[in-house]
Design an enzyme around this catalytic site. Structure first.
Site, mmCIF file in Angstrom:
data_model
loop_
_atom_site.group_PDB
_atom_site.id
_atom_site.type_symbol
_atom_site.label_atom_id
_atom_site.label_comp_id
_atom_site.label_asym_id
_atom_site.label_seq_id
_atom_site.Cartn_x
_atom_site.Cartn_y
_atom_site.Cartn_z
ATOM 1 N N THR A 75 37.863 58.450 49.219
ATOM 2 C CA THR A 75 38.243 58.725 47.829
ATOM 3 C C THR A 75 37.190 58.178 46.862
ATOM 4 O OG1 THR A 75 40.537 58.585 48.533
ATOM 5 C CG2 THR A 75 40.147 58.568 46.168
ATOM 6 N N LYS A 102 39.471 36.036 39.395
ATOM 7 C CA LYS A 102 39.509 34.823 38.558
ATOM 8 C C LYS A 102 40.798 34.761 37.754
ATOM 9 C CE LYS A 102 34.480 34.867 37.957
ATOM 10 N NZ LYS A 102 33.412 34.995 36.969
ATOM 11 N N HIS A 152 49.209 60.027 44.983
ATOM 12 C CA HIS A 152 47.770 60.164 45.234
ATOM 13 C C HIS A 152 47.456 61.630 44.932
ATOM 14 C CE1 HIS A 152 43.866 59.669 46.793
ATOM 15 N NE2 HIS A 152 44.109 59.203 48.004
HETATM 16 C C1 NCD Z 1 45.097 57.557 52.070
HETATM 17 C C2 NCD Z 1 45.460 56.540 51.011
HETATM 18 O O1 NCD Z 1 44.654 55.681 50.663
HETATM 19 O O2 NCD Z 1 46.580 56.636 50.526
HETATM 20 N N1 NCD Z 1 43.730 57.663 52.321
HETATM 21 C C3 NCD Z 1 42.963 58.471 51.553
HETATM 22 O O3 NCD Z 1 42.946 58.385 50.350
HETATM 23 N N2 NCD Z 1 42.233 59.406 52.196
HETATM 24 C C4 NCD Z 1 45.896 57.442 53.295
HETATM 25 C C5 NCD Z 1 45.847 56.175 54.099
HETATM 26 O O4 NCD Z 1 45.307 55.162 53.690
HETATM 27 O O5 NCD Z 1 46.413 56.207 55.198
#
Ligand code: NCD
Length: 330
Positions: A75, A102, A152
């Site tokens: 990401t 901090k 997300h």
């Molecule tokens: C995911 C997340 O961070 O939510 N990863 C991602 O963004 N590709 C899924 C995960 O961490 O399993």
């Protein structure tokens, strides 16, 4: 892969105003045409990213800050590449090296980022709702790169784009999402996104990893993975989010794999050409076997990463349009 399928999209308002939100905090609340607009916008970037010269100057002069308070590979990197390919100045703030260590509060960090006159802020944070809190304190668009167990959104959008590219449509497909649904913001955003676009969504996992009230998100709930796989067009596997678990949620990784791991044999229960997806990072041999993950004819896992860059370019472009117009930019 088909990148010429814009005919499947509805007609959008003139002037690029089909997406009217100031921020991208979640998929919840977005209208189907707003999601489709972002998918359509991303298609031009899929095409450009496949050329040897991958550059457009529309964000030149703008500053994008990626503020990541949780670990990330895909990401963070894809937001950085996306901003750079559109000509922005991109700065990454890693929480481990910041004043958070901090004792600075999240609000003070937000006010600091705002004072530096960022033009877009991308945030990942371990607490659900933290991104909204920051969005309330800053003047520029905020993009949620994952907040706790909540949402997300760009992951769900890139997953929808991947499905659309590979299978040509989303509406009418059966999508099975299996794993740690309880702790997964990816599952939540995907259920909302895919259901909004007309897919039939099934979720599967051990009872302890299925949240109470999941039915309200328009998903059919299964504890039997084999039953959930029956005739599925897309199988999306999720990692066990051990870092969010307090206590024991599964008997053992081996037992989990026996009941919920995606093996070749199990995949045969899905539709003959079912697409296999995983947002990464994968735990091979736990939720997915290597021969399934690496079978390029069925697995779209690397394509998801490719679509991630295009989708994030679309989101940065669309969300900064209002500010660019106010400045008299194109
Ligand atoms: C995911 C997340 O961070 O939510 N990863 C991602 O963004 N590709 C899924 C995960 O961490 O399993």
């Amino acid at each position: 892969m088909n990148t010429q399928n814009t005919a499947d999209y509805p007609t959008f308002p003139e002037g690029g105003d089909a997406f009217r939100h100031a921020n991208l905090l979640g998929i919840e609340g977005l209208q189907p045409w707003e999601i489709l607009y972002l998918l359509k916008e991303a298609e031009q970037w899929v095409a450009m990213n496949r050329q040897s010269t991958k550059h457009d100057d529309r964000l030149a002069g703008l500053t994008v800050i990626n503020a990541f308070f949780e670990n990330s590979t895909r990401t963070l990197l894809s937001f950085e590449i996306a901003g750079k390919r559109l000509g922005a100045d991109v700065v990454n703030m890693h929480a481990a090296q910041s004043s958070i260590k901090k004792g600075e509060t999240l609000i003070d960090t937000a006010v600091t980022l705002n004072a530096m006159r960022a033009d877009a802020i991308v945030i990942r944070h371990g607490s659900s709702g933290a991104v909204q809190l920051i969005a309330d304190k800053v003047d520029c668009p905020v993009l949620n790169a994952g907040d706790g167990q909540h949402e997300h959104p760009t992951q769900a959008l890139l997953d929808a784009l991947t499905i659309k590219q590979r299978l040509g449509r989303i509406s009418g497909l059966t999508v099975t999402i299996c794993g740690d649904i309880l702790h997964s913001r990816v599952a939540r955003s995907n259920i909302i996104c895919l259901a909004t676009l007309g897919a039939k969504v099934r979720v599967a996992g051990p009872p302890a990893l299925l949240p109470d009230g999941i039915e309200v998100l328009s998903a059919e709930v299964f504890t039997d993975f084999d039953a959930a796989l029956d005739g599925a067009d897309v199988v999306m596997m999720l990692r066990l989010q051990n870092e969010r678990m307090s206590g024991q949620f599964i008997p053992s990784p081996r037992e989990y794999h026996r009941l919920y791991g995606l093996t070749q044999e199990r995949l045969a229960k899905a539709a003959p050409d079912a697409l296999v997806m995983h947002p990464g990072p994968m735990n091979r041999g736990v939720e997915i076997d290597s021969d399934v993950a690496d079978n390029m004819a069925r697995s779209a896992i690397t394509e998801q990463v490719e679509m991630g860059v295009a989708m994030r370019m679309a989101c940065l472009d669309v969300l900064t349009r209002r500010a660019r117009k106010m400045e008299g930019w194109s």
